[in-house]
Design a protein around this motif. Structure first.
Motif, PDB file in Angstrom:
ATOM      1  N   VAL A 312      31.869  29.509  53.248  1.00  0.00           N
ATOM      2  CA  VAL A 312      33.019  28.628  53.052  1.00  0.00           C
ATOM      3  C   VAL A 312      33.679  28.322  54.399  1.00  0.00           C
ATOM      4  O   VAL A 312      34.029  27.171  54.694  1.00  0.00           O
ATOM      5  CB  VAL A 312      34.025  29.260  52.073  1.00  0.00           C
ATOM      6  N   ALA A 313      33.833  29.348  55.217  1.00  0.00           N
ATOM      7  CA  ALA A 313      34.453  29.153  56.526  1.00  0.00           C
ATOM      8  C   ALA A 313      33.626  28.202  57.389  1.00  0.00           C
ATOM      9  O   ALA A 313      34.165  27.278  58.019  1.00  0.00           O
ATOM     10  CB  ALA A 313      34.635  30.487  57.229  1.00  0.00           C
ATOM     11  N   ALA A 314      32.318  28.405  57.414  1.00  0.00           N
ATOM     12  CA  ALA A 314      31.448  27.565  58.244  1.00  0.00           C
ATOM     13  C   ALA A 314      31.456  26.114  57.776  1.00  0.00           C
ATOM     14  O   ALA A 314      31.362  25.192  58.594  1.00  0.00           O
ATOM     15  CB  ALA A 314      30.030  28.119  58.230  1.00  0.00           C
ATOM     16  N   ALA A 315      31.579  25.913  56.475  1.00  0.00           N
ATOM     17  CA  ALA A 315      31.559  24.561  55.924  1.00  0.00           C
ATOM     18  C   ALA A 315      32.894  23.841  56.053  1.00  0.00           C
ATOM     19  O   ALA A 315      32.967  22.624  55.870  1.00  0.00           O
ATOM     20  CB  ALA A 315      31.143  24.609  54.454  1.00  0.00           C
ATOM     21  N   GLY A 316      33.960  24.596  56.352  1.00  0.00           N
ATOM     22  CA  GLY A 316      35.286  23.991  56.409  1.00  0.00           C
ATOM     23  C   GLY A 316      35.869  23.698  55.039  1.00  0.00           C
ATOM     24  O   GLY A 316      36.803  22.899  54.909  1.00  0.00           O
ATOM     25  N   ALA A 317      35.311  24.331  54.007  1.00  0.00           N
ATOM     26  CA  ALA A 317      35.846  24.162  52.652  1.00  0.00           C
ATOM     27  C   ALA A 317      37.136  24.975  52.506  1.00  0.00           C
ATOM     28  O   ALA A 317      37.474  25.801  53.365  1.00  0.00           O
ATOM     29  CB  ALA A 317      34.816  24.618  51.622  1.00  0.00           C
ATOM     30  N   SER A 318      37.849  24.736  51.412  1.00  0.00           N
ATOM     31  CA  SER A 318      39.121  25.428  51.166  1.00  0.00           C
ATOM     32  C   SER A 318      39.037  26.238  49.883  1.00  0.00           C
ATOM     33  O   SER A 318      38.282  25.910  48.963  1.00  0.00           O
ATOM     34  CB  SER A 318      40.267  24.426  51.051  1.00  0.00           C
ATOM     35  N   ILE A 319      39.837  27.293  49.834  1.00  0.00           N
ATOM     36  CA  ILE A 319      39.957  28.135  48.639  1.00  0.00           C
ATOM     37  C   ILE A 319      41.407  28.090  48.174  1.00  0.00           C
ATOM     38  O   ILE A 319      42.336  28.167  48.991  1.00  0.00           O
ATOM     39  CB  ILE A 319      39.534  29.580  48.938  1.00  0.00           C
ATOM     40  N   VAL A 320      41.608  27.956  46.880  1.00  0.00           N
ATOM     41  CA  VAL A 320      42.952  28.025  46.303  1.00  0.00           C
ATOM     42  C   VAL A 320      43.093  29.344  45.562  1.00  0.00           C
ATOM     43  O   VAL A 320      42.356  29.620  44.611  1.00  0.00           O
ATOM     44  CB  VAL A 320      43.230  26.842  45.364  1.00  0.00           C
ATOM     45  N   HIS A 321      44.024  30.141  46.025  1.00  0.00           N
ATOM     46  CA  HIS A 321      44.287  31.466  45.468  1.00  0.00           C
ATOM     47  C   HIS A 321      45.366  31.346  44.400  1.00  0.00           C
ATOM     48  O   HIS A 321      46.437  30.766  44.642  1.00  0.00           O
ATOM     49  CB  HIS A 321      44.754  32.380  46.605  1.00  0.00           C
ATOM     50  N   CYS A 322      45.094  31.894  43.199  1.00  0.00           N
ATOM     51  CA  CYS A 322      46.032  31.842  42.076  1.00  0.00           C
ATOM     52  C   CYS A 322      46.311  33.273  41.608  1.00  0.00           C
ATOM     53  O   CYS A 322      45.819  33.699  40.548  1.00  0.00           O
ATOM     54  CB  CYS A 322      45.464  31.012  40.932  1.00  0.00           C
ATOM     55  N   PRO A 323      47.071  34.040  42.371  1.00  0.00           N
ATOM     56  CA  PRO A 323      47.155  35.482  42.096  1.00  0.00           C
ATOM     57  C   PRO A 323      47.749  35.846  40.745  1.00  0.00           C
ATOM     58  O   PRO A 323      47.259  36.755  40.082  1.00  0.00           O
ATOM     59  CB  PRO A 323      48.005  36.021  43.252  1.00  0.00           C
ATOM     60  N   ASN A 324      48.801  35.161  40.305  1.00  0.00           N
ATOM     61  CA  ASN A 324      49.414  35.532  39.024  1.00  0.00           C
ATOM     62  C   ASN A 324      48.468  35.300  37.868  1.00  0.00           C
ATOM     63  O   ASN A 324      48.293  36.162  37.000  1.00  0.00           O
ATOM     64  CB  ASN A 324      50.706  34.733  38.820  1.00  0.00           C
ATOM     65  N   SER A 325      47.839  34.142  37.833  1.00  0.00           N
ATOM     66  CA  SER A 325      46.901  33.844  36.752  1.00  0.00           C
ATOM     67  C   SER A 325      45.703  34.781  36.786  1.00  0.00           C
ATOM     68  O   SER A 325      45.247  35.272  35.747  1.00  0.00           O
ATOM     69  CB  SER A 325      46.443  32.393  36.851  1.00  0.00           C
ATOM     70  N   ASN A 326      45.186  35.040  37.987  1.00  0.00           N
ATOM     71  CA  ASN A 326      44.051  35.952  38.108  1.00  0.00           C
ATOM     72  C   ASN A 326      44.370  37.332  37.533  1.00  0.00           C
ATOM     73  O   ASN A 326      43.544  37.950  36.852  1.00  0.00           O
ATOM     74  CB  ASN A 326      43.643  36.108  39.575  1.00  0.00           C
ATOM     75  N   LEU A 327      45.551  37.826  37.814  1.00  0.00           N
ATOM     76  CA  LEU A 327      45.933  39.146  37.324  1.00  0.00           C
ATOM     77  C   LEU A 327      46.173  39.128  35.815  1.00  0.00           C
ATOM     78  O   LEU A 327      45.766  40.046  35.098  1.00  0.00           O
ATOM     79  CB  LEU A 327      47.183  39.631  38.046  1.00  0.00           C
ATOM     80  N   LYS A 328      46.828  38.084  35.335  1.00  0.00           N
ATOM     81  CA  LYS A 328      47.166  38.038  33.911  1.00  0.00           C
ATOM     82  C   LYS A 328      45.918  37.978  33.040  1.00  0.00           C
ATOM     83  O   LYS A 328      45.860  38.566  31.950  1.00  0.00           O
ATOM     84  CB  LYS A 328      48.064  36.829  33.628  1.00  0.00           C
ATOM     85  N   LEU A 329      44.887  37.260  33.523  1.00  0.00           N
ATOM     86  CA  LEU A 329      43.632  37.167  32.778  1.00  0.00           C
ATOM     87  C   LEU A 329      42.640  38.247  33.185  1.00  0.00           C
ATOM     88  O   LEU A 329      41.483  38.227  32.760  1.00  0.00           O
ATOM     89  CB  LEU A 329      43.017  35.776  32.977  1.00  0.00           C
ATOM     90  N   ALA A 330      43.090  39.190  34.025  1.00  0.00           N
ATOM     91  CA  ALA A 330      42.255  40.315  34.469  1.00  0.00           C
ATOM     92  C   ALA A 330      40.975  39.836  35.135  1.00  0.00           C
ATOM     93  O   ALA A 330      39.927  40.480  35.031  1.00  0.00           O
ATOM     94  CB  ALA A 330      41.948  41.258  33.310  1.00  0.00           C
ATOM     95  N   ALA A 331      41.069  38.711  35.851  1.00  0.00           N
ATOM     96  CA  ALA A 331      39.899  38.188  36.553  1.00  0.00           C
ATOM     97  C   ALA A 331      39.570  39.016  37.788  1.00  0.00           C
ATOM     98  O   ALA A 331      38.427  39.064  38.228  1.00  0.00           O
ATOM     99  CB  ALA A 331      40.128  36.730  36.953  1.00  0.00           C
ATOM    100  N   GLY A 332      40.588  39.667  38.337  1.00  0.00           N
ATOM    101  CA  GLY A 332      40.373  40.481  39.521  1.00  0.00           C
ATOM    102  C   GLY A 332      41.293  40.077  40.659  1.00  0.00           C
ATOM    103  O   GLY A 332      42.192  39.254  40.484  1.00  0.00           O
ATOM    104  N   VAL A 333      41.047  40.657  41.825  1.00  0.00           N
ATOM    105  CA  VAL A 333      41.862  40.403  43.021  1.00  0.00           C
ATOM    106  C   VAL A 333      40.967  39.799  44.088  1.00  0.00           C
ATOM    107  O   VAL A 333      40.008  40.432  44.543  1.00  0.00           O
ATOM    108  CB  VAL A 333      42.517  41.701  43.536  1.00  0.00           C
ATOM    109  N   ALA A 334      41.255  38.602  44.491  1.00  0.00           N
ATOM    110  CA  ALA A 334      40.446  37.926  45.507  1.00  0.00           C
ATOM    111  C   ALA A 334      40.625  38.591  46.869  1.00  0.00           C
ATOM    112  O   ALA A 334      41.723  39.038  47.203  1.00  0.00           O
ATOM    113  CB  ALA A 334      40.845  36.462  45.593  1.00  0.00           C
ATOM    114  N   PRO A 335      39.566  38.656  47.671  1.00  0.00           N
ATOM    115  CA  PRO A 335      39.660  39.268  49.002  1.00  0.00           C
ATOM    116  C   PRO A 335      40.298  38.319  50.022  1.00  0.00           C
ATOM    117  O   PRO A 335      39.661  37.858  50.973  1.00  0.00           O
ATOM    118  CB  PRO A 335      38.198  39.564  49.339  1.00  0.00           C
ATOM    119  N   VAL A 336      41.559  38.019  49.816  1.00  0.00           N
ATOM    120  CA  VAL A 336      42.243  37.001  50.612  1.00  0.00           C
ATOM    121  C   VAL A 336      42.372  37.414  52.074  1.00  0.00           C
ATOM    122  O   VAL A 336      42.250  36.574  52.973  1.00  0.00           O
ATOM    123  CB  VAL A 336      43.617  36.678  49.996  1.00  0.00           C
TER     124      VAL A 336
END
Length: 508
Positions: A312-336
């Motif tokens: 992702v870094a090499a491509a110059g793409a972007s990531i959108v972090h949604c911490p509250n939703s991720n936690l509420k749905l137990a999706a996990g914790v992104a390695p931000v």
């Protein structure tokens, strides 16, 4: 203020006299002044430029028409400009408007109707049945968009990236309200009340974008839902369209562990397995199809390997972090922390009010910073200034809007949020305004918001909408959705009982 560079009140940073402005004599006879629409004087200005940690003490922001024409010491602003409107905010910080880089505005009408369950149970048992019943109903998507905008404006959000059915309804609402939005040309691999095929989804989206091309606060992105709902041939088509138009591609990616593991195994029995014959990580498959580039806006990326992050870094793409939703749905914790350290542009999103349950970007900034520290074991990971950048300029960069918004720089559009942080219980004492904004303040501390030079929140009141009418519409939809859900639940219970009875018969 240790660790925070406070720029001295020296020479002003200003643009030439605004087009169409006139010069007027100052009352004190001290010379001509440039007439502008608005000057905001504040205790602090946090411009997020040239770096996110800059703090300007006793500064002013000057707005004319839709543009920021100066950021300069208050005394200089008084000497140089005569404003139609002068706003004094002596206990406040002025900062760029927050950017909600991922949400689903129509789903604001479903807030709280399906809590404390897993992502796919939430989708299959509640969200999709409700959407099937109501998204094509007149006014549903528009009323959801207005409710979402009222909430976001009250919380200092000036720009949001939306992904929802019937984007023309959201576009009309955005035009009327005056917010800035990146609206998604939704595409999904099954028929709906909106469209019957991927080609029709994309054709309708592009037609809507053309219809609203006159609205300068509306921007467009391709919005394929996810690898598990969109097939390879459609992804490839979207990649070609994005390359031809320069538009971003806004999608959910690597949200759950099952999505990644099932896709690697090619296990189509798992609902979140991608719809590709290539057994691979979904990101790897999108790269194979030509989607991994600076236009990709990958939402969630909770389950990212070191190789994913490097790609992702090499491509110059972007990531959108949604911490509250991720936690509420137990999706996990992104390695931000790892993402930021690798140079990935990480923005913040709330996801929908049905999975969060609020559209509070300030809350995402605090939680995002704290989670990064806790998950990495490094208290220096994602400091307050970085979190503020994630909530502002990084969202602009993700969608190619960094020349327009995301920081308080001369020549950019006047997307401005003002927050009271001094003389506020819960924020005082203010050793660092950056710290106060990210770690102590709440969205109710927002006093004023300008979007594209228009003041949409004044003295804590959202003036861009009739909020009482918006809330009344939402209550009307609540009653209808509640009735629908009772029917859905009864049907699900009957199907479960029939299944249990059949299983018991087979066992005997």
């Amino acid at each position: 203020m240790p660790g925070v560079p406070v720029l001295p009140a020296t020479a002003p940073v200003a643009a030439p006299a605004p087009n169409g402005s006139r010069l007027a004599s100052g009352d004190d006879g001290g010379g001509a002044k440039t007439v502008v629409d608005c000057v905001i004087h504040a205790r602090w200005v946090l411009p997020v430029a040239p770096t996110p940690d800059v703090v300007l003490d006793h500064h002013a922001v000057v707005i004319h028409e839709d543009t920021l024409v100066a950021v300069l010491p208050s005394a200089n602003a008084t000497a140089l400009y005569e404003a139609v409107t002068v706003v004094h905010r002596p206990d406040h910080a002025v900062l760029p408007g927050f950017i909600n880089a991922h949400t689903h505005t129509g789903m604001t009408l479903m807030r709280g109707c399906a809590d404390d369950t897993t992502l796919f149970t939430w989708l299959h048992d509640t969200v999709w049945p409700v959407e099937g019943a109501f998204t094509s109903a007149p006014g549903f998507c528009a009323d959801g968009a207005r409710l979402a905008m009222a909430e976001m404006l009250a919380g200092g959000v000036t720009t949001f990236a939306d992904m929802y059915w019937f984007p023309s309804e959201a576009a009309a609402a955005v035009e009327a309200v005056g917010m800035r939005a990146v609206l998604g040309m939704i595409c999904i691999g099954f028929p709906s009340a909106y469209a019957s095929s991927p080609d029709e989804y994309l054709a309708k989206g592009e037609a809507t974008a053309a219809e609203f091309s006159h609205v300068d606060t509306i921007h467009w992105a391709y919005a394929p839902h996810a690898p598990y709902t969109v097939a390879d041939e459609t992804w490839a088509d979207i990649g070609r369209r994005a390359a031809a138009t320069g538009r971003p591609v806004h999608t959910h990616l690597h949200e759950t562990r099952d999505e990644v593991e099932a896709s690697v195994a090619g296990d189509r029995t798992v609902p979140s397995c991608h719809l590709s014959d290539s057994a691979a990580r979904p990101l790897v498959n999108l790269a194979r199809l030509g989607l991994l580039n600076r236009r990709l806006v990958a939402v969630h990326m909770v389950h990212s390997s070191a190789e994913d992050i490097a790609s992702v870094a090499a491509a110059g793409a972007s990531i959108v972090h949604c911490p509250n939703s991720n936690l509420k749905l137990a999706a996990g914790v992104a390695p931000v922390a790892d993402m930021v350290a690798a140079g990935v542009n990480v923005a913040l999103g709330t996801d929908s009010a049905a999975s969060n349950n609020s559209l509070n970007v300030l809350a995402e900034a605090k939680l995002g910073a704290l989670l990064a520290k806790g998950a990495s074991g490094d208290a220096t990971a994602v400091p307050a200034a970085t979190a503020l950048a994630m909530a502002t300029i990084n969202g602009a960069r993700a969608f190619g809007l960094e020349a327009i918004t995301g920081s308080l720089e001369v020549g950019k559009k006047a997307d401005v949020t003002v927050m009271k942080i001094a003389n506020v219980v819960g924020c005082e004492p203010v050793f660092s305004p950056l710290s106060a904004v990210i770690y102590a303040a709440c969205r109710k501390d927002v006093s004023d918001v300008w979007v594209n030079g228009r003041r949409l929140v004044a003295d804590g009141v959202v003036t861009a909408l009739d909020v009482s009418a918006v809330v009344a519409k939402a209550e009307g939809w609540r009653a209808r959705i509640d009735e629908c859900l009772h029917g859905v639940r009864a049907k699900q219970a009957a199907e479960a009982a029939e299944k249990d009875e059949a299983a018991a018969g087979n066992a005997s």
